[in-house]
Scaffold this active site. Structure first.
Site, PDB file in Angstrom:
ATOM      1  N   GLN A 103       0.847  -1.194   0.000  1.00 21.38           N
ATOM      2  CA  GLN A 103       0.000   0.000   0.000  1.00 21.38           C
ATOM      3  C   GLN A 103       0.882   1.243   0.000  1.00 21.38           C
ATOM      4  O   GLN A 103       1.677   1.464   0.918  1.00 21.38           O
ATOM      5  CB  GLN A 103      -0.950   0.052   1.200  1.00 21.38           C
ATOM      6  CG  GLN A 103      -1.956   1.201   0.966  1.00 21.38           C
ATOM      7  CD  GLN A 103      -2.901   1.472   2.117  1.00 21.38           C
ATOM      8  OE1 GLN A 103      -2.465   1.581   3.262  1.00 21.38           O
ATOM      9  NE2 GLN A 103      -4.184   1.595   1.822  1.00 21.38           N
ATOM     10  N   TYR A 189      -6.250  10.825   3.642  1.00 20.92           N
ATOM     11  CA  TYR A 189      -4.843  11.113   3.305  1.00 20.92           C
ATOM     12  C   TYR A 189      -4.755  11.912   1.995  1.00 20.92           C
ATOM     13  O   TYR A 189      -5.769  12.322   1.442  1.00 20.92           O
ATOM     14  CB  TYR A 189      -4.040   9.807   3.301  1.00 20.92           C
ATOM     15  CG  TYR A 189      -4.025   9.194   4.686  1.00 20.92           C
ATOM     16  CD1 TYR A 189      -3.337   9.820   5.723  1.00 20.92           C
ATOM     17  CD2 TYR A 189      -4.763   8.061   4.984  1.00 20.92           C
ATOM     18  CE1 TYR A 189      -3.369   9.316   7.018  1.00 20.92           C
ATOM     19  CE2 TYR A 189      -4.804   7.549   6.282  1.00 20.92           C
ATOM     20  CZ  TYR A 189      -4.103   8.180   7.291  1.00 20.92           C
ATOM     21  OH  TYR A 189      -4.149   7.702   8.575  1.00 20.92           O
ATOM     22  N   ARG A 237      -7.483   2.237  -3.229  1.00 23.89           N
ATOM     23  CA  ARG A 237      -8.375   2.219  -2.057  1.00 23.89           C
ATOM     24  C   ARG A 237      -9.105   3.551  -1.923  1.00 23.89           C
ATOM     25  O   ARG A 237      -8.474   4.608  -1.910  1.00 23.89           O
ATOM     26  CB  ARG A 237      -7.591   1.927  -0.779  1.00 23.89           C
ATOM     27  CG  ARG A 237      -8.547   1.631   0.368  1.00 23.89           C
ATOM     28  CD  ARG A 237      -7.909   0.954   1.538  1.00 23.89           C
ATOM     29  NE  ARG A 237      -8.842  -0.005   2.093  1.00 23.89           N
ATOM     30  CZ  ARG A 237      -8.930  -0.309   3.385  1.00 23.89           C
ATOM     31  NH1 ARG A 237      -8.093   0.224   4.243  1.00 23.89           N
ATOM     32  NH2 ARG A 237      -9.821  -1.174   3.810  1.00 23.89           N
ATOM     33  N   GLY A 326      -9.969  -6.921   8.803  1.00 19.31           N
ATOM     34  CA  GLY A 326      -8.824  -6.221   9.372  1.00 19.31           C
ATOM     35  C   GLY A 326      -8.456  -6.703  10.752  1.00 19.31           C
ATOM     36  O   GLY A 326      -7.570  -7.542  10.936  1.00 19.31           O
ATOM     37  N   ARG A 327      -9.158  -6.167  11.769  1.00 17.67           N
ATOM     38  CA  ARG A 327      -8.767  -6.465  13.144  1.00 17.67           C
ATOM     39  C   ARG A 327      -8.787  -7.952  13.447  1.00 17.67           C
ATOM     40  O   ARG A 327      -7.953  -8.444  14.210  1.00 17.67           O
ATOM     41  CB  ARG A 327      -9.668  -5.671  14.102  1.00 17.67           C
ATOM     42  CG  ARG A 327      -9.320  -4.189  14.088  1.00 17.67           C
ATOM     43  CD  ARG A 327     -10.431  -3.340  14.617  1.00 17.67           C
ATOM     44  NE  ARG A 327     -11.579  -3.354  13.721  1.00 17.67           N
ATOM     45  CZ  ARG A 327     -12.737  -2.772  13.979  1.00 17.67           C
ATOM     46  NH1 ARG A 327     -12.902  -2.137  15.118  1.00 17.67           N
ATOM     47  NH2 ARG A 327     -13.723  -2.828  13.101  1.00 17.67           N
TER      48      ARG A 327
HETATM   49  C1  LIG Z   1      -4.275  -1.132  13.488  1.00 18.76           C
HETATM   50  C2  LIG Z   1      -4.910  -0.687  12.210  1.00 18.76           C
HETATM   51  C3  LIG Z   1      -4.171   0.024  11.283  1.00 18.76           C
HETATM   52  C4  LIG Z   1      -4.727   0.417  10.050  1.00 18.76           C
HETATM   53  N1  LIG Z   1      -3.926   1.005   9.111  1.00 18.76           N
HETATM   54  C5  LIG Z   1      -4.401   1.210   7.851  1.00 18.76           C
HETATM   55  C6  LIG Z   1      -3.523   1.595   6.795  1.00 18.76           C
HETATM   56  O1  LIG Z   1      -2.288   1.715   6.948  1.00 18.76           O
HETATM   57  N2  LIG Z   1      -4.086   1.826   5.578  1.00 18.76           N
HETATM   58  C7  LIG Z   1      -5.431   1.687   5.346  1.00 18.76           C
HETATM   59  O2  LIG Z   1      -5.899   1.898   4.223  1.00 18.76           O
HETATM   60  N3  LIG Z   1      -6.273   1.272   6.329  1.00 18.76           N
HETATM   61  C8  LIG Z   1      -5.792   1.006   7.554  1.00 18.76           C
HETATM   62  N4  LIG Z   1      -6.629   0.488   8.525  1.00 18.76           N
HETATM   63  C9  LIG Z   1      -8.037   0.195   8.200  1.00 18.76           C
HETATM   64  C10 LIG Z   1      -8.219  -1.288   7.821  1.00 18.76           C
HETATM   65  O3  LIG Z   1      -7.582  -1.571   6.587  1.00 18.76           O
HETATM   66  C11 LIG Z   1      -9.710  -1.688   7.711  1.00 18.76           C
HETATM   67  O4  LIG Z   1     -10.311  -0.996   6.647  1.00 18.76           O
HETATM   68  C12 LIG Z   1     -10.470  -1.397   8.999  1.00 18.76           C
HETATM   69  O5  LIG Z   1      -9.794  -1.919  10.135  1.00 18.76           O
HETATM   70  C13 LIG Z   1     -11.890  -1.949   8.965  1.00 18.76           C
HETATM   71  O6  LIG Z   1     -11.869  -3.358   8.866  1.00 18.76           O
HETATM   72  P1  LIG Z   1     -12.213  -4.299  10.152  1.00 18.76           P
HETATM   73  O7  LIG Z   1     -13.524  -3.806  10.706  1.00 18.76           O
HETATM   74  O8  LIG Z   1     -12.320  -5.682   9.558  1.00 18.76           O
HETATM   75  O9  LIG Z   1     -11.096  -4.139  11.128  1.00 18.76           O
HETATM   76  C14 LIG Z   1      -6.093   0.116   9.777  1.00 18.76           C
HETATM   77  C15 LIG Z   1      -6.844  -0.578  10.723  1.00 18.76           C
HETATM   78  C16 LIG Z   1      -6.267  -1.007  11.916  1.00 18.76           C
HETATM   79  C17 LIG Z   1      -7.086  -1.822  12.871  1.00 18.76           C
END
Ligand SMILES: Cc1cc2nc3c(=O)[nH]c(=O)nc-3n(C[C@H](O)[C@H](O)[C@H](O)COP(=O)(O)O)c2cc1C
Length: 373
Positions: A103, A189, A237, A326-327
């Site tokens: 990314q 961003y 994205r 994600g999480r």
């Molecule tokens: C610790 C953490 C760091 C994240 N960093 C980024 C990132 O660097 N770039 C990005 O596009 N999204 C980032 N996200 C968003 C995730 O890609 C994802 O869209 C978001 O957590 C929702 O998905 P979930 O509900 O399954 O966790 C981050 C999420 C978490 C939890």
């Protein structure tokens, strides 16, 4: 929308790249690069390789130039050391049978002058982001959150330079062995700061009309295709509805449907919709999803609070091809297998999301490890 009988476990072809399942590990910043130099390391290689059973991994955001960095200890993809560090990661993921895109990230105004050698951050316009949103190193060396500094507006010449930096970053990513790149144009961003009407007050060819607000997205997407040498290895994205970091649009359906049409013309492999980000979870109406499907012929990925049931419905109803978890992927290195058999999931620990060591990073047990422990 045309329905299908596919599910999360049906293989998928992303361009020429075969994916064994439809489960994506979305980009997640973990702030554990080696210092000095923000260099990816062995620990990160282990973390990503542990998660190689994902259909596709997208790396954490990796900055394309020093001025594009917004959070302490995040990795870059500029120096020889950073490229070599990422090579360790991609080799480990490939050896474990996985696939990984990088990314590419420029935070724009979401930075702090303490991370930028005292300089102000840059943006489409000189508008400060609202909220306490960047991660800095405090005077005692400990991590802390701060409000982003007030940015200055980029000149047109500087915008062209940043487009060139994206091209170089795409080349660096391919040299580091990534299978492709994803442009971070979401979550408030830099690219998002040009797209969304409330963040862009420019009056030149990069602001004002919708066409002008999408110009930077268009130029960066085209340059990534050039840098990678293959549109089927480039994804974008977008976050149409989230209002993260104070970035929002007056008419998101019109804006993002136009963005999807533009990306269709450029021919990128996928659009990755950040539908909900943690608590920022606006409801994305079905007709909006249908408009995106109609505007764009490539692969659509959705992420944000998905469960197996919601994911399978999204795929069966035809508005998503792949789903990001994600999480749950942070806490479950063997997530696809756990989802397949309906096994219980480890709970992610928020305190170890950003910064630190192996704790909360590479020490979450697989199902087999949890049963034998
Ligand atoms: C610790 C953490 C760091 C994240 N960093 C980024 C990132 O660097 N770039 C990005 O596009 N999204 C980032 N996200 C968003 C995730 O890609 C994802 O869209 C978001 O957590 C929702 O998905 P979930 O509900 O399954 O966790 C981050 C999420 C978490 C939890």
């Amino acid at each position: 929308m045309s329905t299908t009988t596919a599910s999360l476990f049906t293989p998928y072809s992303l361009g020429e790249l075969p994916l064994p399942n439809r489960i994506v590990m979305p980009p997640m910043t973990r702030s554990r690069s080696s210092q000095p130099g923000d260099v990816p390391n062995e620990l990160m290689a282990t973390y990503y390789a542990q998660r190689a059973s994902a259909g596709l991994i997208i790396s954490e955001g990796t900055w394309i130039s020093p001025l594009g960095k917004g959070y302490a200890w995040t990795p870059g993809i500029c120096t020889e050391a950073q490229i070599a560090g990422w090579r360790k990661v991609t080799d480990a993921v490939h050896a474990a049978g996985g696939r990984i895109f990088a990314q590419l990230w420029h935070v724009g105004r979401l930075s702090h002058s303490s991370l930028l050698d005292g300089q102000p951050p840059v943006s489409s316009s000189a508008l400060q982001a609202t909220g306490v949103n960047v991660y800095v190193v405090e005077a005692d060396g400990k991590p802390g959150f701060a409000q982003a500094s007030t940015p200055r507006a980029l000149s047109v010449e500087e915008i062209h330079d940043i487009v060139d930096q994206y091209r170089q970053a795409a080349r660096n990513a391919m040299a580091a062995g990534f299978d492709g790149v994803e442009l971070h144009a979401a979550n408030g961003y830099l690219v998002n700061q040009f797209i969304d009407s409330n963040a862009n007050t420019r009056t030149d060819e990069y602001g004002g009309s919708l066409e002008n607000r999408l110009r930077f997205l268009k130029e960066v997407s085209q340059t990534l295709v050039e840098g990678v040498g293959d549109a089927s290895r480039v994804g974008i994205r977008l976050a149409p509805l989230t209002t993260l970091n104070g970035c929002s649009d007056a008419d998101p359906e019109t804006t993002y449907t136009a963005a999807a049409k533009l990306l269709d013309q450029i021919g990128v492999a996928y659009i990755h919709i950040a539908e909900a980000d943690w608590e920022d979870a606006p409801l994305m109406p079905a007709p909006f999803k249908q408009r995106l499907r109609d505007a764009y012929r490539g692969c659509l990925i959705y992420a944000g609070n998905y469960t197996v049931e919601r994911a399978n419905t999204a795929i069966a109803e035809g508005w998503a091809d792949l789903i990001g978890f994600g999480r749950t992927f942070i806490a479950n290195p063997d997530l696809p297998e756990r989802l397949r058999v309906g096994a219980p999931l480890n709970t992610p620990e928020r305190e170890t999301f950003f910064g630190g060591d192996a704790k909360g990073f590479t020490d979450y047990p697989t199902l087999a490890e949890a049963t034998t422990a």
